[in-house]
Design a protein around this motif. Structure first.
Motif, PDB file in Angstrom:
ATOM      1  N   ARG A   1       0.889  -1.213  -0.078  1.00 15.36           N
ATOM      2  CA  ARG A   1      -0.061  -0.116  -0.088  1.00 15.36           C
ATOM      3  C   ARG A   1       0.759   1.155   0.090  1.00 15.36           C
ATOM      4  O   ARG A   1       0.718   2.383  -0.645  1.00 15.36           O
ATOM      5  CB  ARG A   1      -0.791  -0.067   1.064  1.00 15.36           C
ATOM      6  N   ALA A   2       2.022   1.174   0.857  1.00 21.32           N
ATOM      7  CA  ALA A   2       2.814   2.333   0.855  1.00 21.32           C
ATOM      8  C   ALA A   2       3.556   2.406  -0.393  1.00 21.32           C
ATOM      9  O   ALA A   2       3.662   3.623  -0.948  1.00 21.32           O
ATOM     10  CB  ALA A   2       3.742   2.270   1.948  1.00 21.32           C
ATOM     11  N   VAL A   3       3.891   1.505  -1.155  1.00 21.09           N
ATOM     12  CA  VAL A   3       4.490   1.695  -2.566  1.00 21.09           C
ATOM     13  C   VAL A   3       3.773   2.189  -3.396  1.00 21.09           C
ATOM     14  O   VAL A   3       4.044   3.140  -4.068  1.00 21.09           O
ATOM     15  CB  VAL A   3       4.971  -0.001  -2.950  1.00 21.09           C
ATOM     16  N   LEU A   4       2.364   1.680  -3.473  1.00 27.74           N
ATOM     17  CA  LEU A   4       1.521   2.271  -4.562  1.00 27.74           C
ATOM     18  C   LEU A   4       1.445   3.768  -4.192  1.00 27.74           C
ATOM     19  O   LEU A   4       1.186   4.618  -4.902  1.00 27.74           O
ATOM     20  CB  LEU A   4       0.249   1.531  -4.317  1.00 27.74           C
ATOM     21  N   ARG A   5       1.206   4.137  -2.880  1.00 28.08           N
ATOM     22  CA  ARG A   5       1.023   5.606  -2.402  1.00 28.08           C
ATOM     23  C   ARG A   5       2.140   6.317  -2.993  1.00 28.08           C
ATOM     24  O   ARG A   5       1.923   7.513  -3.629  1.00 28.08           O
ATOM     25  CB  ARG A   5       0.819   5.667  -0.954  1.00 28.08           C
ATOM     26  N   LYS A   6       3.296   6.072  -2.800  1.00 25.73           N
ATOM     27  CA  LYS A   6       4.646   6.586  -3.122  1.00 25.73           C
ATOM     28  C   LYS A   6       4.457   6.729  -4.691  1.00 25.73           C
ATOM     29  O   LYS A   6       5.051   7.935  -5.117  1.00 25.73           O
ATOM     30  CB  LYS A   6       5.806   6.015  -2.325  1.00 25.73           C
ATOM     31  N   ARG A   7       4.197   5.581  -5.215  1.00 27.56           N
ATOM     32  CA  ARG A   7       4.115   5.681  -6.573  1.00 27.56           C
ATOM     33  C   ARG A   7       3.360   6.586  -7.293  1.00 27.56           C
ATOM     34  O   ARG A   7       3.660   7.505  -8.106  1.00 27.56           O
ATOM     35  CB  ARG A   7       3.832   4.310  -7.248  1.00 27.56           C
ATOM     36  N   TYR A   8       2.240   6.869  -6.816  1.00 31.21           N
ATOM     37  CA  TYR A   8       1.130   7.819  -6.816  1.00 31.21           C
ATOM     38  C   TYR A   8       1.821   9.190  -6.794  1.00 31.21           C
ATOM     39  O   TYR A   8       1.505  10.153  -7.456  1.00 31.21           O
ATOM     40  CB  TYR A   8      -0.124   7.554  -6.230  1.00 31.21           C
ATOM     41  N   LEU A   9       2.282   9.498  -5.594  1.00 34.19           N
ATOM     42  CA  LEU A   9       2.698  10.840  -5.117  1.00 34.19           C
ATOM     43  C   LEU A   9       4.128  11.168  -6.176  1.00 34.19           C
ATOM     44  O   LEU A   9       4.101  12.392  -6.452  1.00 34.19           O
ATOM     45  CB  LEU A   9       2.920  10.762  -4.047  1.00 34.19           C
ATOM     46  N   MET A  10       4.976  10.190  -6.044  1.00 31.51           N
ATOM     47  CA  MET A  10       6.099  10.784  -6.584  1.00 31.51           C
ATOM     48  C   MET A  10       6.611  10.133  -8.070  1.00 31.51           C
ATOM     49  O   MET A  10       7.487  10.630  -8.641  1.00 31.51           O
ATOM     50  CB  MET A  10       7.420  10.008  -5.555  1.00 31.51           C
ATOM     51  N   ASP A  11       5.650   9.227  -8.290  1.00 32.39           N
ATOM     52  CA  ASP A  11       6.205   8.623  -9.825  1.00 32.39           C
ATOM     53  C   ASP A  11       7.363   7.859  -9.734  1.00 32.39           C
ATOM     54  O   ASP A  11       7.751   7.377 -10.736  1.00 32.39           O
ATOM     55  CB  ASP A  11       6.318   9.674 -10.847  1.00 32.39           C
TER      56      ASP A  11
END
Lengths: 146, 724, 189
Positions: free
Chosen positions: A26-36
């Motif tokens: 979940r944290a990875v997906l979140r980071k992906r979403y925010l930071m690309d």
């Protein structure tokens, strides 16, 4: 080349390690979403706006230092939100971050402000400060010869 | 006060004396550069050359001042003389042969120019006179290409600047000692304290002890000075003459209608200088006309304003303002409408306003300034104009001034009276206040009862007056107020009738104070706001009425007041709707001066902000109110002016007024005239701020302060141009 | 001697008289000469004046004749390209057809395809019909020449689409106020 490298398994292992370090899918997906990007590095420092600065020298030089903006800006992050002392480290202008070497400031320096020209309510619109050639009369005004 | 020895200095005097002689004088033959010309014997060589078309360079000669002959630039070669001759001073003699362009003359001119430039500072880049400097022009045309001065060895003289007030800037190092300003101050402005000190190279021009140039004509020394020694403080460092445009117009700050030239650039008015008109102002204008134009940039009405429900004036759009006024116009009945006009309006707007009111069946249009209704009132033109013409003042033998101070009400007219005083033995009597005038006069008293004495022949002045060949009575319009005014007018008409028998002067002349008054009376306005107080007025239209003659207490408590003008002053303060109009420099206007001469002024700049030309505002009101006036552009409204009174379209002419005998028949002479007719303007400090434009002018406020300080102590130590 | 004196006096008188008569005769002759030359010069002047008047009369007759025969204001003028109105009409129609053949390219290349092609063709037709009132052949010829120039410019894309739009539809141009009140409210008359 070892078999693992030949089959590409060491990449998958690296990815697993990154996921563990970030703290879950979940944290990875979140980071992906925010930071690309999905990357980890050593935390070099924080600043008073909540930005976190990371470094990871496994990446090549321009991409080895980065900033992660706090959650409160969410997707409205902007490069101008980085204060000047961290800006010089982030852009490889200096070698050492402000935590190691204190940046030179002057006592007249203002607080850093982000670039507000994209916000229609906060942007600066230039105006004239000179007197007009013909001055208008406002009701009740008497001639003032000062 | 000294009169100049009776000579033939003025053209009028010359003509009078020459025509008095039995035949025309024998003309004298002169040869100028081979051309023969026949001239009258009193002429100088310089004037004779001008007749032929040869312009001789000169600095100190000025055709309206006495001859000095000290600059030596006008030297010409005369055949029999070894030395060159100053052509401005030498009278022509029969058979004189003059050469104006020989080598000898050229050498003389180059020499004189070289001397003049030796001590002249290198100020051209910072001097205001650059571009319009006589010294520059004549150095280029008549000087040599080089000078021999070794300035690092011999140096140049320098002179301290003199402080003569907040209006005129002096840089006395640039002075070439032509003494034009000294002669002007002595002769025309009657300020003998301005003179020369020392001699030779150490000659300095000034007041010796620092003094304010206390004259209402002080600005004219700026025009007269050929170099940049005396310049305008208001115009200092503002512009060069080649980048400006010049527009001719008419001055409205006094009633003589002096011709002026408005200098402007990029839509901004820079300065006002006089234009030569031998019939009205010769070459001079008063200080107010010259310097008060900086009041046109402050306190201007730039947008229409409407008074809201809370009682505050707020800016509004033209549509809203026009609709509000038109609605109120239609609501009120004819007897409840009234219009009051001030004194700075052009005849076009006066005609438009009267037409508008007439369309609504109202005749209640009046001027702020009063005038009696007896003797035919404003129906007979001879009652309210300067019948004899301003130029005729020079020919007068005896002048009686009643209730007027022409020095501050019409400075250019006063200059003519002074000219007449200097060059002839005119006797002047004054009924009014004993203020300092530019000439000696017999003071006959402050009360108008003195007119009775003059009528009956009591007193020395009365006898002189009765025996004069060309007597003149100048009565100020201010003295003709109320019942007593009517009686004064009647008595004066009686006196004039007695004196004008057999002479070609009308004798009685009325000097108006406002430029718009004669035009308004010509077009059919009633004089005086007394009619306002008879019936309660619900709709009042003020057209530039700023003298505070109308109070809200005179009107109905729910009166609706519209003010149309260009400055925010007394009228705008009480208004419910404000229409911003144009000042006299911003519109094509026709102005009738106190002689009844109609003149047109051209606009130099456009009305600022949302302001519009006055008559067009009234025309727009009429259209929105449903009764459109029949003219849409300037030509059409001028045709309407021509319909009403043809003289309004015949510019620059005066017409003699008929019906003087009938006016006398209608005159009322029975009332008591034992009233004080002292004029309101008595001293110089009163002169500077008399109308809405000069009240808002910084230069005029500074000048007034300087005049007041000068009155207290002429020798003040502090700089005269201290900031307010 | 008295007789000889008398005779001499008589002779003298006789000679004087003869001289006198001669002088008179000479004067009369000179007057006569003058009168005859005057008459000749007057005659020649009158003759020239007469010629001039005749010429003017003939011109007037000519002009009257022309004015009568030509009902409308069609002048007989020196032709430039077309000799008479028929030829001019043919030229105009040719130009019109060629322009309408060019119109689809014009319409597409200049970005005017927010309106249907038929509407655009009508707009082009209006540009031609707005000059329908013209009768002077030389003016018509010149306008046809201008049309050919326009077509060439369109083919070479010399024009800007915005300018074409402004010209054809006056879209971005505010109409100037014409009556007094609009001019007054607008401010800059």
């Amino acid at each position: 080349m070892s078999l693992k490298a030949w089959l590409g398994i060491d990449k998958l292992q690296k990815f697993q390690q990154i996921v563990k370090e970030i703290g879950g899918v979940r944290a990875v997906l979140r980071k992906r979403y925010l930071m690309d990007v999905t990357r980890v590095g050593t935390l070099v420092g924080n600043d008073k706006y909540g930005n976190r600065y990371y470094e990871n020298n496994e990446y090549f030089v321009p991409r080895n230092r980065w900033v992660e903006f706090p959650d409160k800006v969410w997707l409205d992050y902007d490069a101008s939100q980085v204060p000047p002392e961290w800006h010089s480290w982030l852009h490889h202008i200096t070698d050492s971050p402000p935590t190691v070497q204190e940046p030179l400031t002057q006592k007249f320096s203002l607080d850093h402000k982000e670039n507000t020209s994209i916000y229609a309510d906060k942007k600066y619109i230039p105006y004239s400060t000179t007197r007009t050639k013909v001055q208008a009369w406002t009701p009740g005004q008497k001639p003032n010869f000062d | 006060m000294q009169r100049i020895v009776r000579g033939v200095a003025t053209k009028a005097q010359q003509q009078r004396q020459l025509s008095a002689a039995a035949n025309a004088p024998k003309k004298v033959e002169v040869f100028i550069d081979g051309k023969k010309i026949l001239v009258d014997p009193g002429m100088t060589i310089l004037q004779a050359c001008a007749l032929v078309g040869v312009d001789i360079p000169r600095f100190c000669y000025h055709d309206r001042l006495s001859i000095a002959g000290n600059c030596r630039m006008c030297l010409v070669e005369v055949e029999k003389s070894v030395k060159p001759v100053a052509s401005c001073a030498m009278p022509v003699m029969n058979g004189m042969k003059v050469k104006t362009n020989s080598d000898f003359v050229r050498k003389a001119r180059e020499g004189v120019m070289e001397f003049m430039l030796n001590n002249h500072p290198l100020d051209c880049p910072i001097c205001d006179q650059g571009g319009e400097c006589d010294l520059q022009d004549q150095a280029v045309a008549f000087g040599s290409d080089r000078g021999r001065l070794q300035s690092r060895l011999d140096g140049k003289r320098a002179v301290e600047d003199k402080d003569i007030g907040p209006l005129v800037k002096t840089v006395m190092t640039r002075c070439i000692q032509c003494t034009r300003c000294v002669r002007f101050a002595n002769e025309v402005a009657a300020f003998p304290d301005f003179g020369t000190t020392g001699r030779g190279q150490d000659l300095q021009i000034g007041t010796y002890v620092e003094k304010f140039f206390a004259s209402e004509m002080s600005g004219n020394i700026i025009d007269i000075c050929p170099v940049g020694a005396l310049t305008s403080k208001q115009y200092a460092f503002v512009a060069r003459p080649w980048e400006t445009r010049k527009t001719e117009s008419v001055d409205v700050l006094d009633a003589t209608g002096s011709n002026i030239v408005l200098t402007h650039r990029t839509g901004e008015l820079l300065r006002v200088i006089p234009k030569i008109n031998d019939d009205i102002n010769e070459e001079w204008i008063g200080d107010q006309s010259r310097f008060a134009v900086d009041g046109l940039k402050v306190q201007r009405l730039l947008t229409p304003m409407i008074r809201g429900a809370d009682g505050q004036l707020k800016p509004a759009s033209w549509e809203e303002a026009l609709f509000t006024v038109a609605a109120k116009l239609r609501e009120t009945s004819a007897e409840q409408k009234a219009a009051v006009v001030g004194g700075l309006n052009d005849v076009e707007s006066l005609v438009a306003l009267k037409d508008l009111f007439n369309r609504f069946n109202s005749e209640n249009v009046m001027t702020e300034e009063e005038f009696p209704e007896t003797s035919g009132g404003s129906d007979i033109r001879a009652n309210y104009i300067f019948n004899d013409g301003i130029a005729n003042v020079e020919n007068a033998d005896a002048i009686l001034l009643v209730g007027t101070n022409p020095r501050f009400e019409a400075p250019t007219l006063n200059a003519r009276i002074r000219k007449s005083f200097l060059y002839s033995d005119v006797q002047i009597g004054v009924i009014g206040s004993e203020s300092e005038l530019n000439y000696d006069y017999d003071y006959l008293g402050a009360s108008a009862k003195a007119i009775d004495d003059v009528l009956s022949g009591k007193g020395e002045f009365a006898k002189t007056f009765a025996n004069a060949k060309q007597p003149l009575i100048i009565v100020g319009a201010q003295a003709l107020k109320g019942e007593a005014g009517a009686a004064i007018l009647g008595k004066l008409q009686q006196l004039a009738d007695k004196l004008s028998a057999g002479k070609n002067v009308q004798v009685l002349n009325v000097l108006q104070r406002w430029a718009g008054q004669t035009g308004a009376l010509d077009v059919g306005y009633k004089a005086g706001t007394a009619a306002l107080r008879k019936t309660p007025v619900k709709f009042l239209y003020l057209l530039g009425a700023d003298e505070g003659k109308v109070n809200k207490s005179n009107l109905d408590p729910q009166a609706f007041i519209v003010y149309q003008g260009h400055h925010g002053d007394a009228g705008a303060q009480i208004a419910d709707v404000i229409f911003p109009g144009a000042a006299y420099t911003e519109k094509d206007g026709t102005y009738v001066n106190t002689e009844g001469r109609s003149q047109r002024g051209y606009p130099a700049v456009s009305p600022p902000g949302e302001a519009r030309v006055d008559w067009k505002i009234i025309r727009a009101v009429s259209e929105v109110a449903g009764k459109s006036l029949p003219y849409n552009d300037l030509k059409e409204i001028r045709q309407r002016l021509n319909e009403i009174a043809p003289h309004l379209a015949r510019y620059r002419d005066i017409e003699p007024s008929p019906f003087i005998k009938q006016a006398l028949q209608l005159a009322q002479t029975s009332g008591s005239i034992d009233v004080d007719v002292s004029p309101a303007l008595r001293e110089l400090a009163d002169y500077y701020q008399t109308n809405v434009i000069s009240r808002n002018s910084r230069s005029m406020a500074q000048a007034k302060k300087a005049a007041l300080e000068n009155k207290e102590n002429p020798y003040a130590e502090a700089p005269i141009h201290a900031r307010l | 001697m008295n007789a000889s004196d008398v005779v001499q006096r008589q002779l003298k008188e006789d000679w004087d008289n003869r001289e006198f008569e001669q002088v008179i005769a000479d004067n009369i002759k000179s007057i006569a000469n003058f009168l005859s030359s005057f008459e000749l010069s007057c005659r020649s002047k009158l003759a020239t004046l007469g010629d001039k008047i005749n010429l003017l009369e003939r011109k007037v007759e000519f002009l009257e004749a022309i004015a009568k025969t030509t009902a409308h204001a069609v002048r007989t003028v020196a032709p430039i390209k077309s000799n008479n109105s028929k030829e001019a009409r043919i030229a105009v129609l040719e130009a019109y057809k060629e322009f309408q053949r060019l119109t689809p390219k014009f319409w597409w290349d200049f970005g005017l395809h927010d309106m249907p092609l038929g509407v655009f063709r009508a707009v082009i037709k209006k540009q031609f019909t707005k000059n329908a009132h013209l009768t002077d052949v030389r003016v018509v010829d010149r306008l046809v020449g201008e049309t050919h120039q326009h077509m060439k410019s369109i083919r070479y894309a010399f024009y800007n689409p915005d300018h074409v739009r402004n010209y054809l539809f006056a879209e971005n141009i505010e109409p100037k106020p014409k009556d007094f009140l609009s001019k007054f409210l607008n401010g800059k008359e």
